[in-house]
Design a protein around this motif. Structure first.
Motif, PDB file in Angstrom:
ATOM      1  N   ALA A   1     -79.404 -70.391 -53.392  1.00 22.66           N
ATOM      2  CA  ALA A   1     -78.760 -69.139 -53.345  1.00 22.66           C
ATOM      3  C   ALA A   1     -78.889 -68.293 -51.986  1.00 22.66           C
ATOM      4  N   GLY A   2     -77.774 -67.956 -51.431  1.00 26.90           N
ATOM      5  CA  GLY A   2     -78.020 -67.039 -50.307  1.00 26.90           C
ATOM      6  C   GLY A   2     -78.364 -67.971 -49.027  1.00 26.90           C
TER       7      GLY A   2
ATOM      8  N   ALA B   1     -72.082 -74.664 -38.753  1.00 25.17           N
ATOM      9  CA  ALA B   1     -73.080 -75.184 -37.874  1.00 25.17           C
ATOM     10  C   ALA B   1     -74.114 -74.120 -37.759  1.00 25.17           C
ATOM     11  N   SER B   2     -73.832 -72.806 -37.873  1.00 24.80           N
ATOM     12  CA  SER B   2     -74.603 -71.528 -37.857  1.00 24.80           C
ATOM     13  C   SER B   2     -74.929 -71.120 -39.367  1.00 24.80           C
ATOM     14  N   GLU B   3     -76.250 -70.845 -39.587  1.00 25.66           N
ATOM     15  CA  GLU B   3     -76.528 -70.458 -41.039  1.00 25.66           C
ATOM     16  C   GLU B   3     -76.323 -69.076 -41.168  1.00 25.66           C
ATOM     17  N   GLU B   4     -75.658 -68.257 -40.158  1.00 27.38           N
ATOM     18  CA  GLU B   4     -75.556 -66.962 -40.385  1.00 27.38           C
ATOM     19  C   GLU B   4     -74.708 -66.568 -41.458  1.00 27.38           C
ATOM     20  N   PRO B   5     -74.734 -65.574 -42.409  1.00 27.58           N
ATOM     21  CA  PRO B   5     -73.719 -65.360 -43.305  1.00 27.58           C
ATOM     22  C   PRO B   5     -72.415 -65.093 -42.647  1.00 27.58           C
ATOM     23  N   VAL B   6     -71.182 -65.114 -43.197  1.00 27.70           N
ATOM     24  CA  VAL B   6     -69.913 -64.879 -42.514  1.00 27.70           C
ATOM     25  C   VAL B   6     -69.723 -63.325 -42.945  1.00 27.70           C
ATOM     26  N   THR B   7     -69.194 -62.475 -41.894  1.00 27.53           N
ATOM     27  CA  THR B   7     -69.171 -61.170 -42.046  1.00 27.53           C
ATOM     28  C   THR B   7     -67.856 -60.883 -41.693  1.00 27.53           C
TER      29      THR B   7
END
Length: 127
Positions: free
Chosen positions: A108-109, A116-122
């Protein structure tokens, strides 16, 4: 006993009893007029079926275990053994669910593994 009387005494619908008959949980004989006739013991069996369902037994399990219960010399001991078996199944399932929950909690999270990127989608990135 006819199906309407049995349904009323058992607290279930005629359709339910017909379904149970179709899948082999209960048996009836046909009267000359075509009506179903059930033995009085069918009421006790239907009460058992209802209770067993409440305790988590599937109709398939009930049908299978019903045969064992009918053949057992001591039905109380046989029923206790069935409950012990069901407890073991439940314990195993609970262990599986605990493991699954832990895995989901770990993931979770963490983001989507497909990006490719582990950044959350904004919201801005979606525009």
């Amino acid at each position: 006993m006819r199906i309407g009387e049995l349904a009323a005494l058992a607290g279930m619908s005629r359709d339910t009893i017909r379904f149970y008959e179709k899948v082999g949980l209960v048996e009836s004989r046909r009267l000359p007029n075509g009506y179903r006739d059930f033995l009085p013991e069918t009421l006790t069996w239907l009460q058992y079926v209802r209770t067993a369902q409440t305790l988590g037994f599937s109709l398939s399990e009930i049908a299978h275990t019903g045969e064992r219960l009918r053949e057992a010399p001591d039905t109380a001991a046989a029923l206790s053994a069935l409950f012990e078996e069901k407890i073991q199944v439940l314990d195993a399932r609970m262990a599986e669910l605990t493991t699954l929950r832990a895995e989901l909690t770990t993931r979770a999270g963490t983001g989507c593994p497909l990006r490719a990127s582990e950044e959350p989608v904004t919201q801005q990135a979606l525009r």
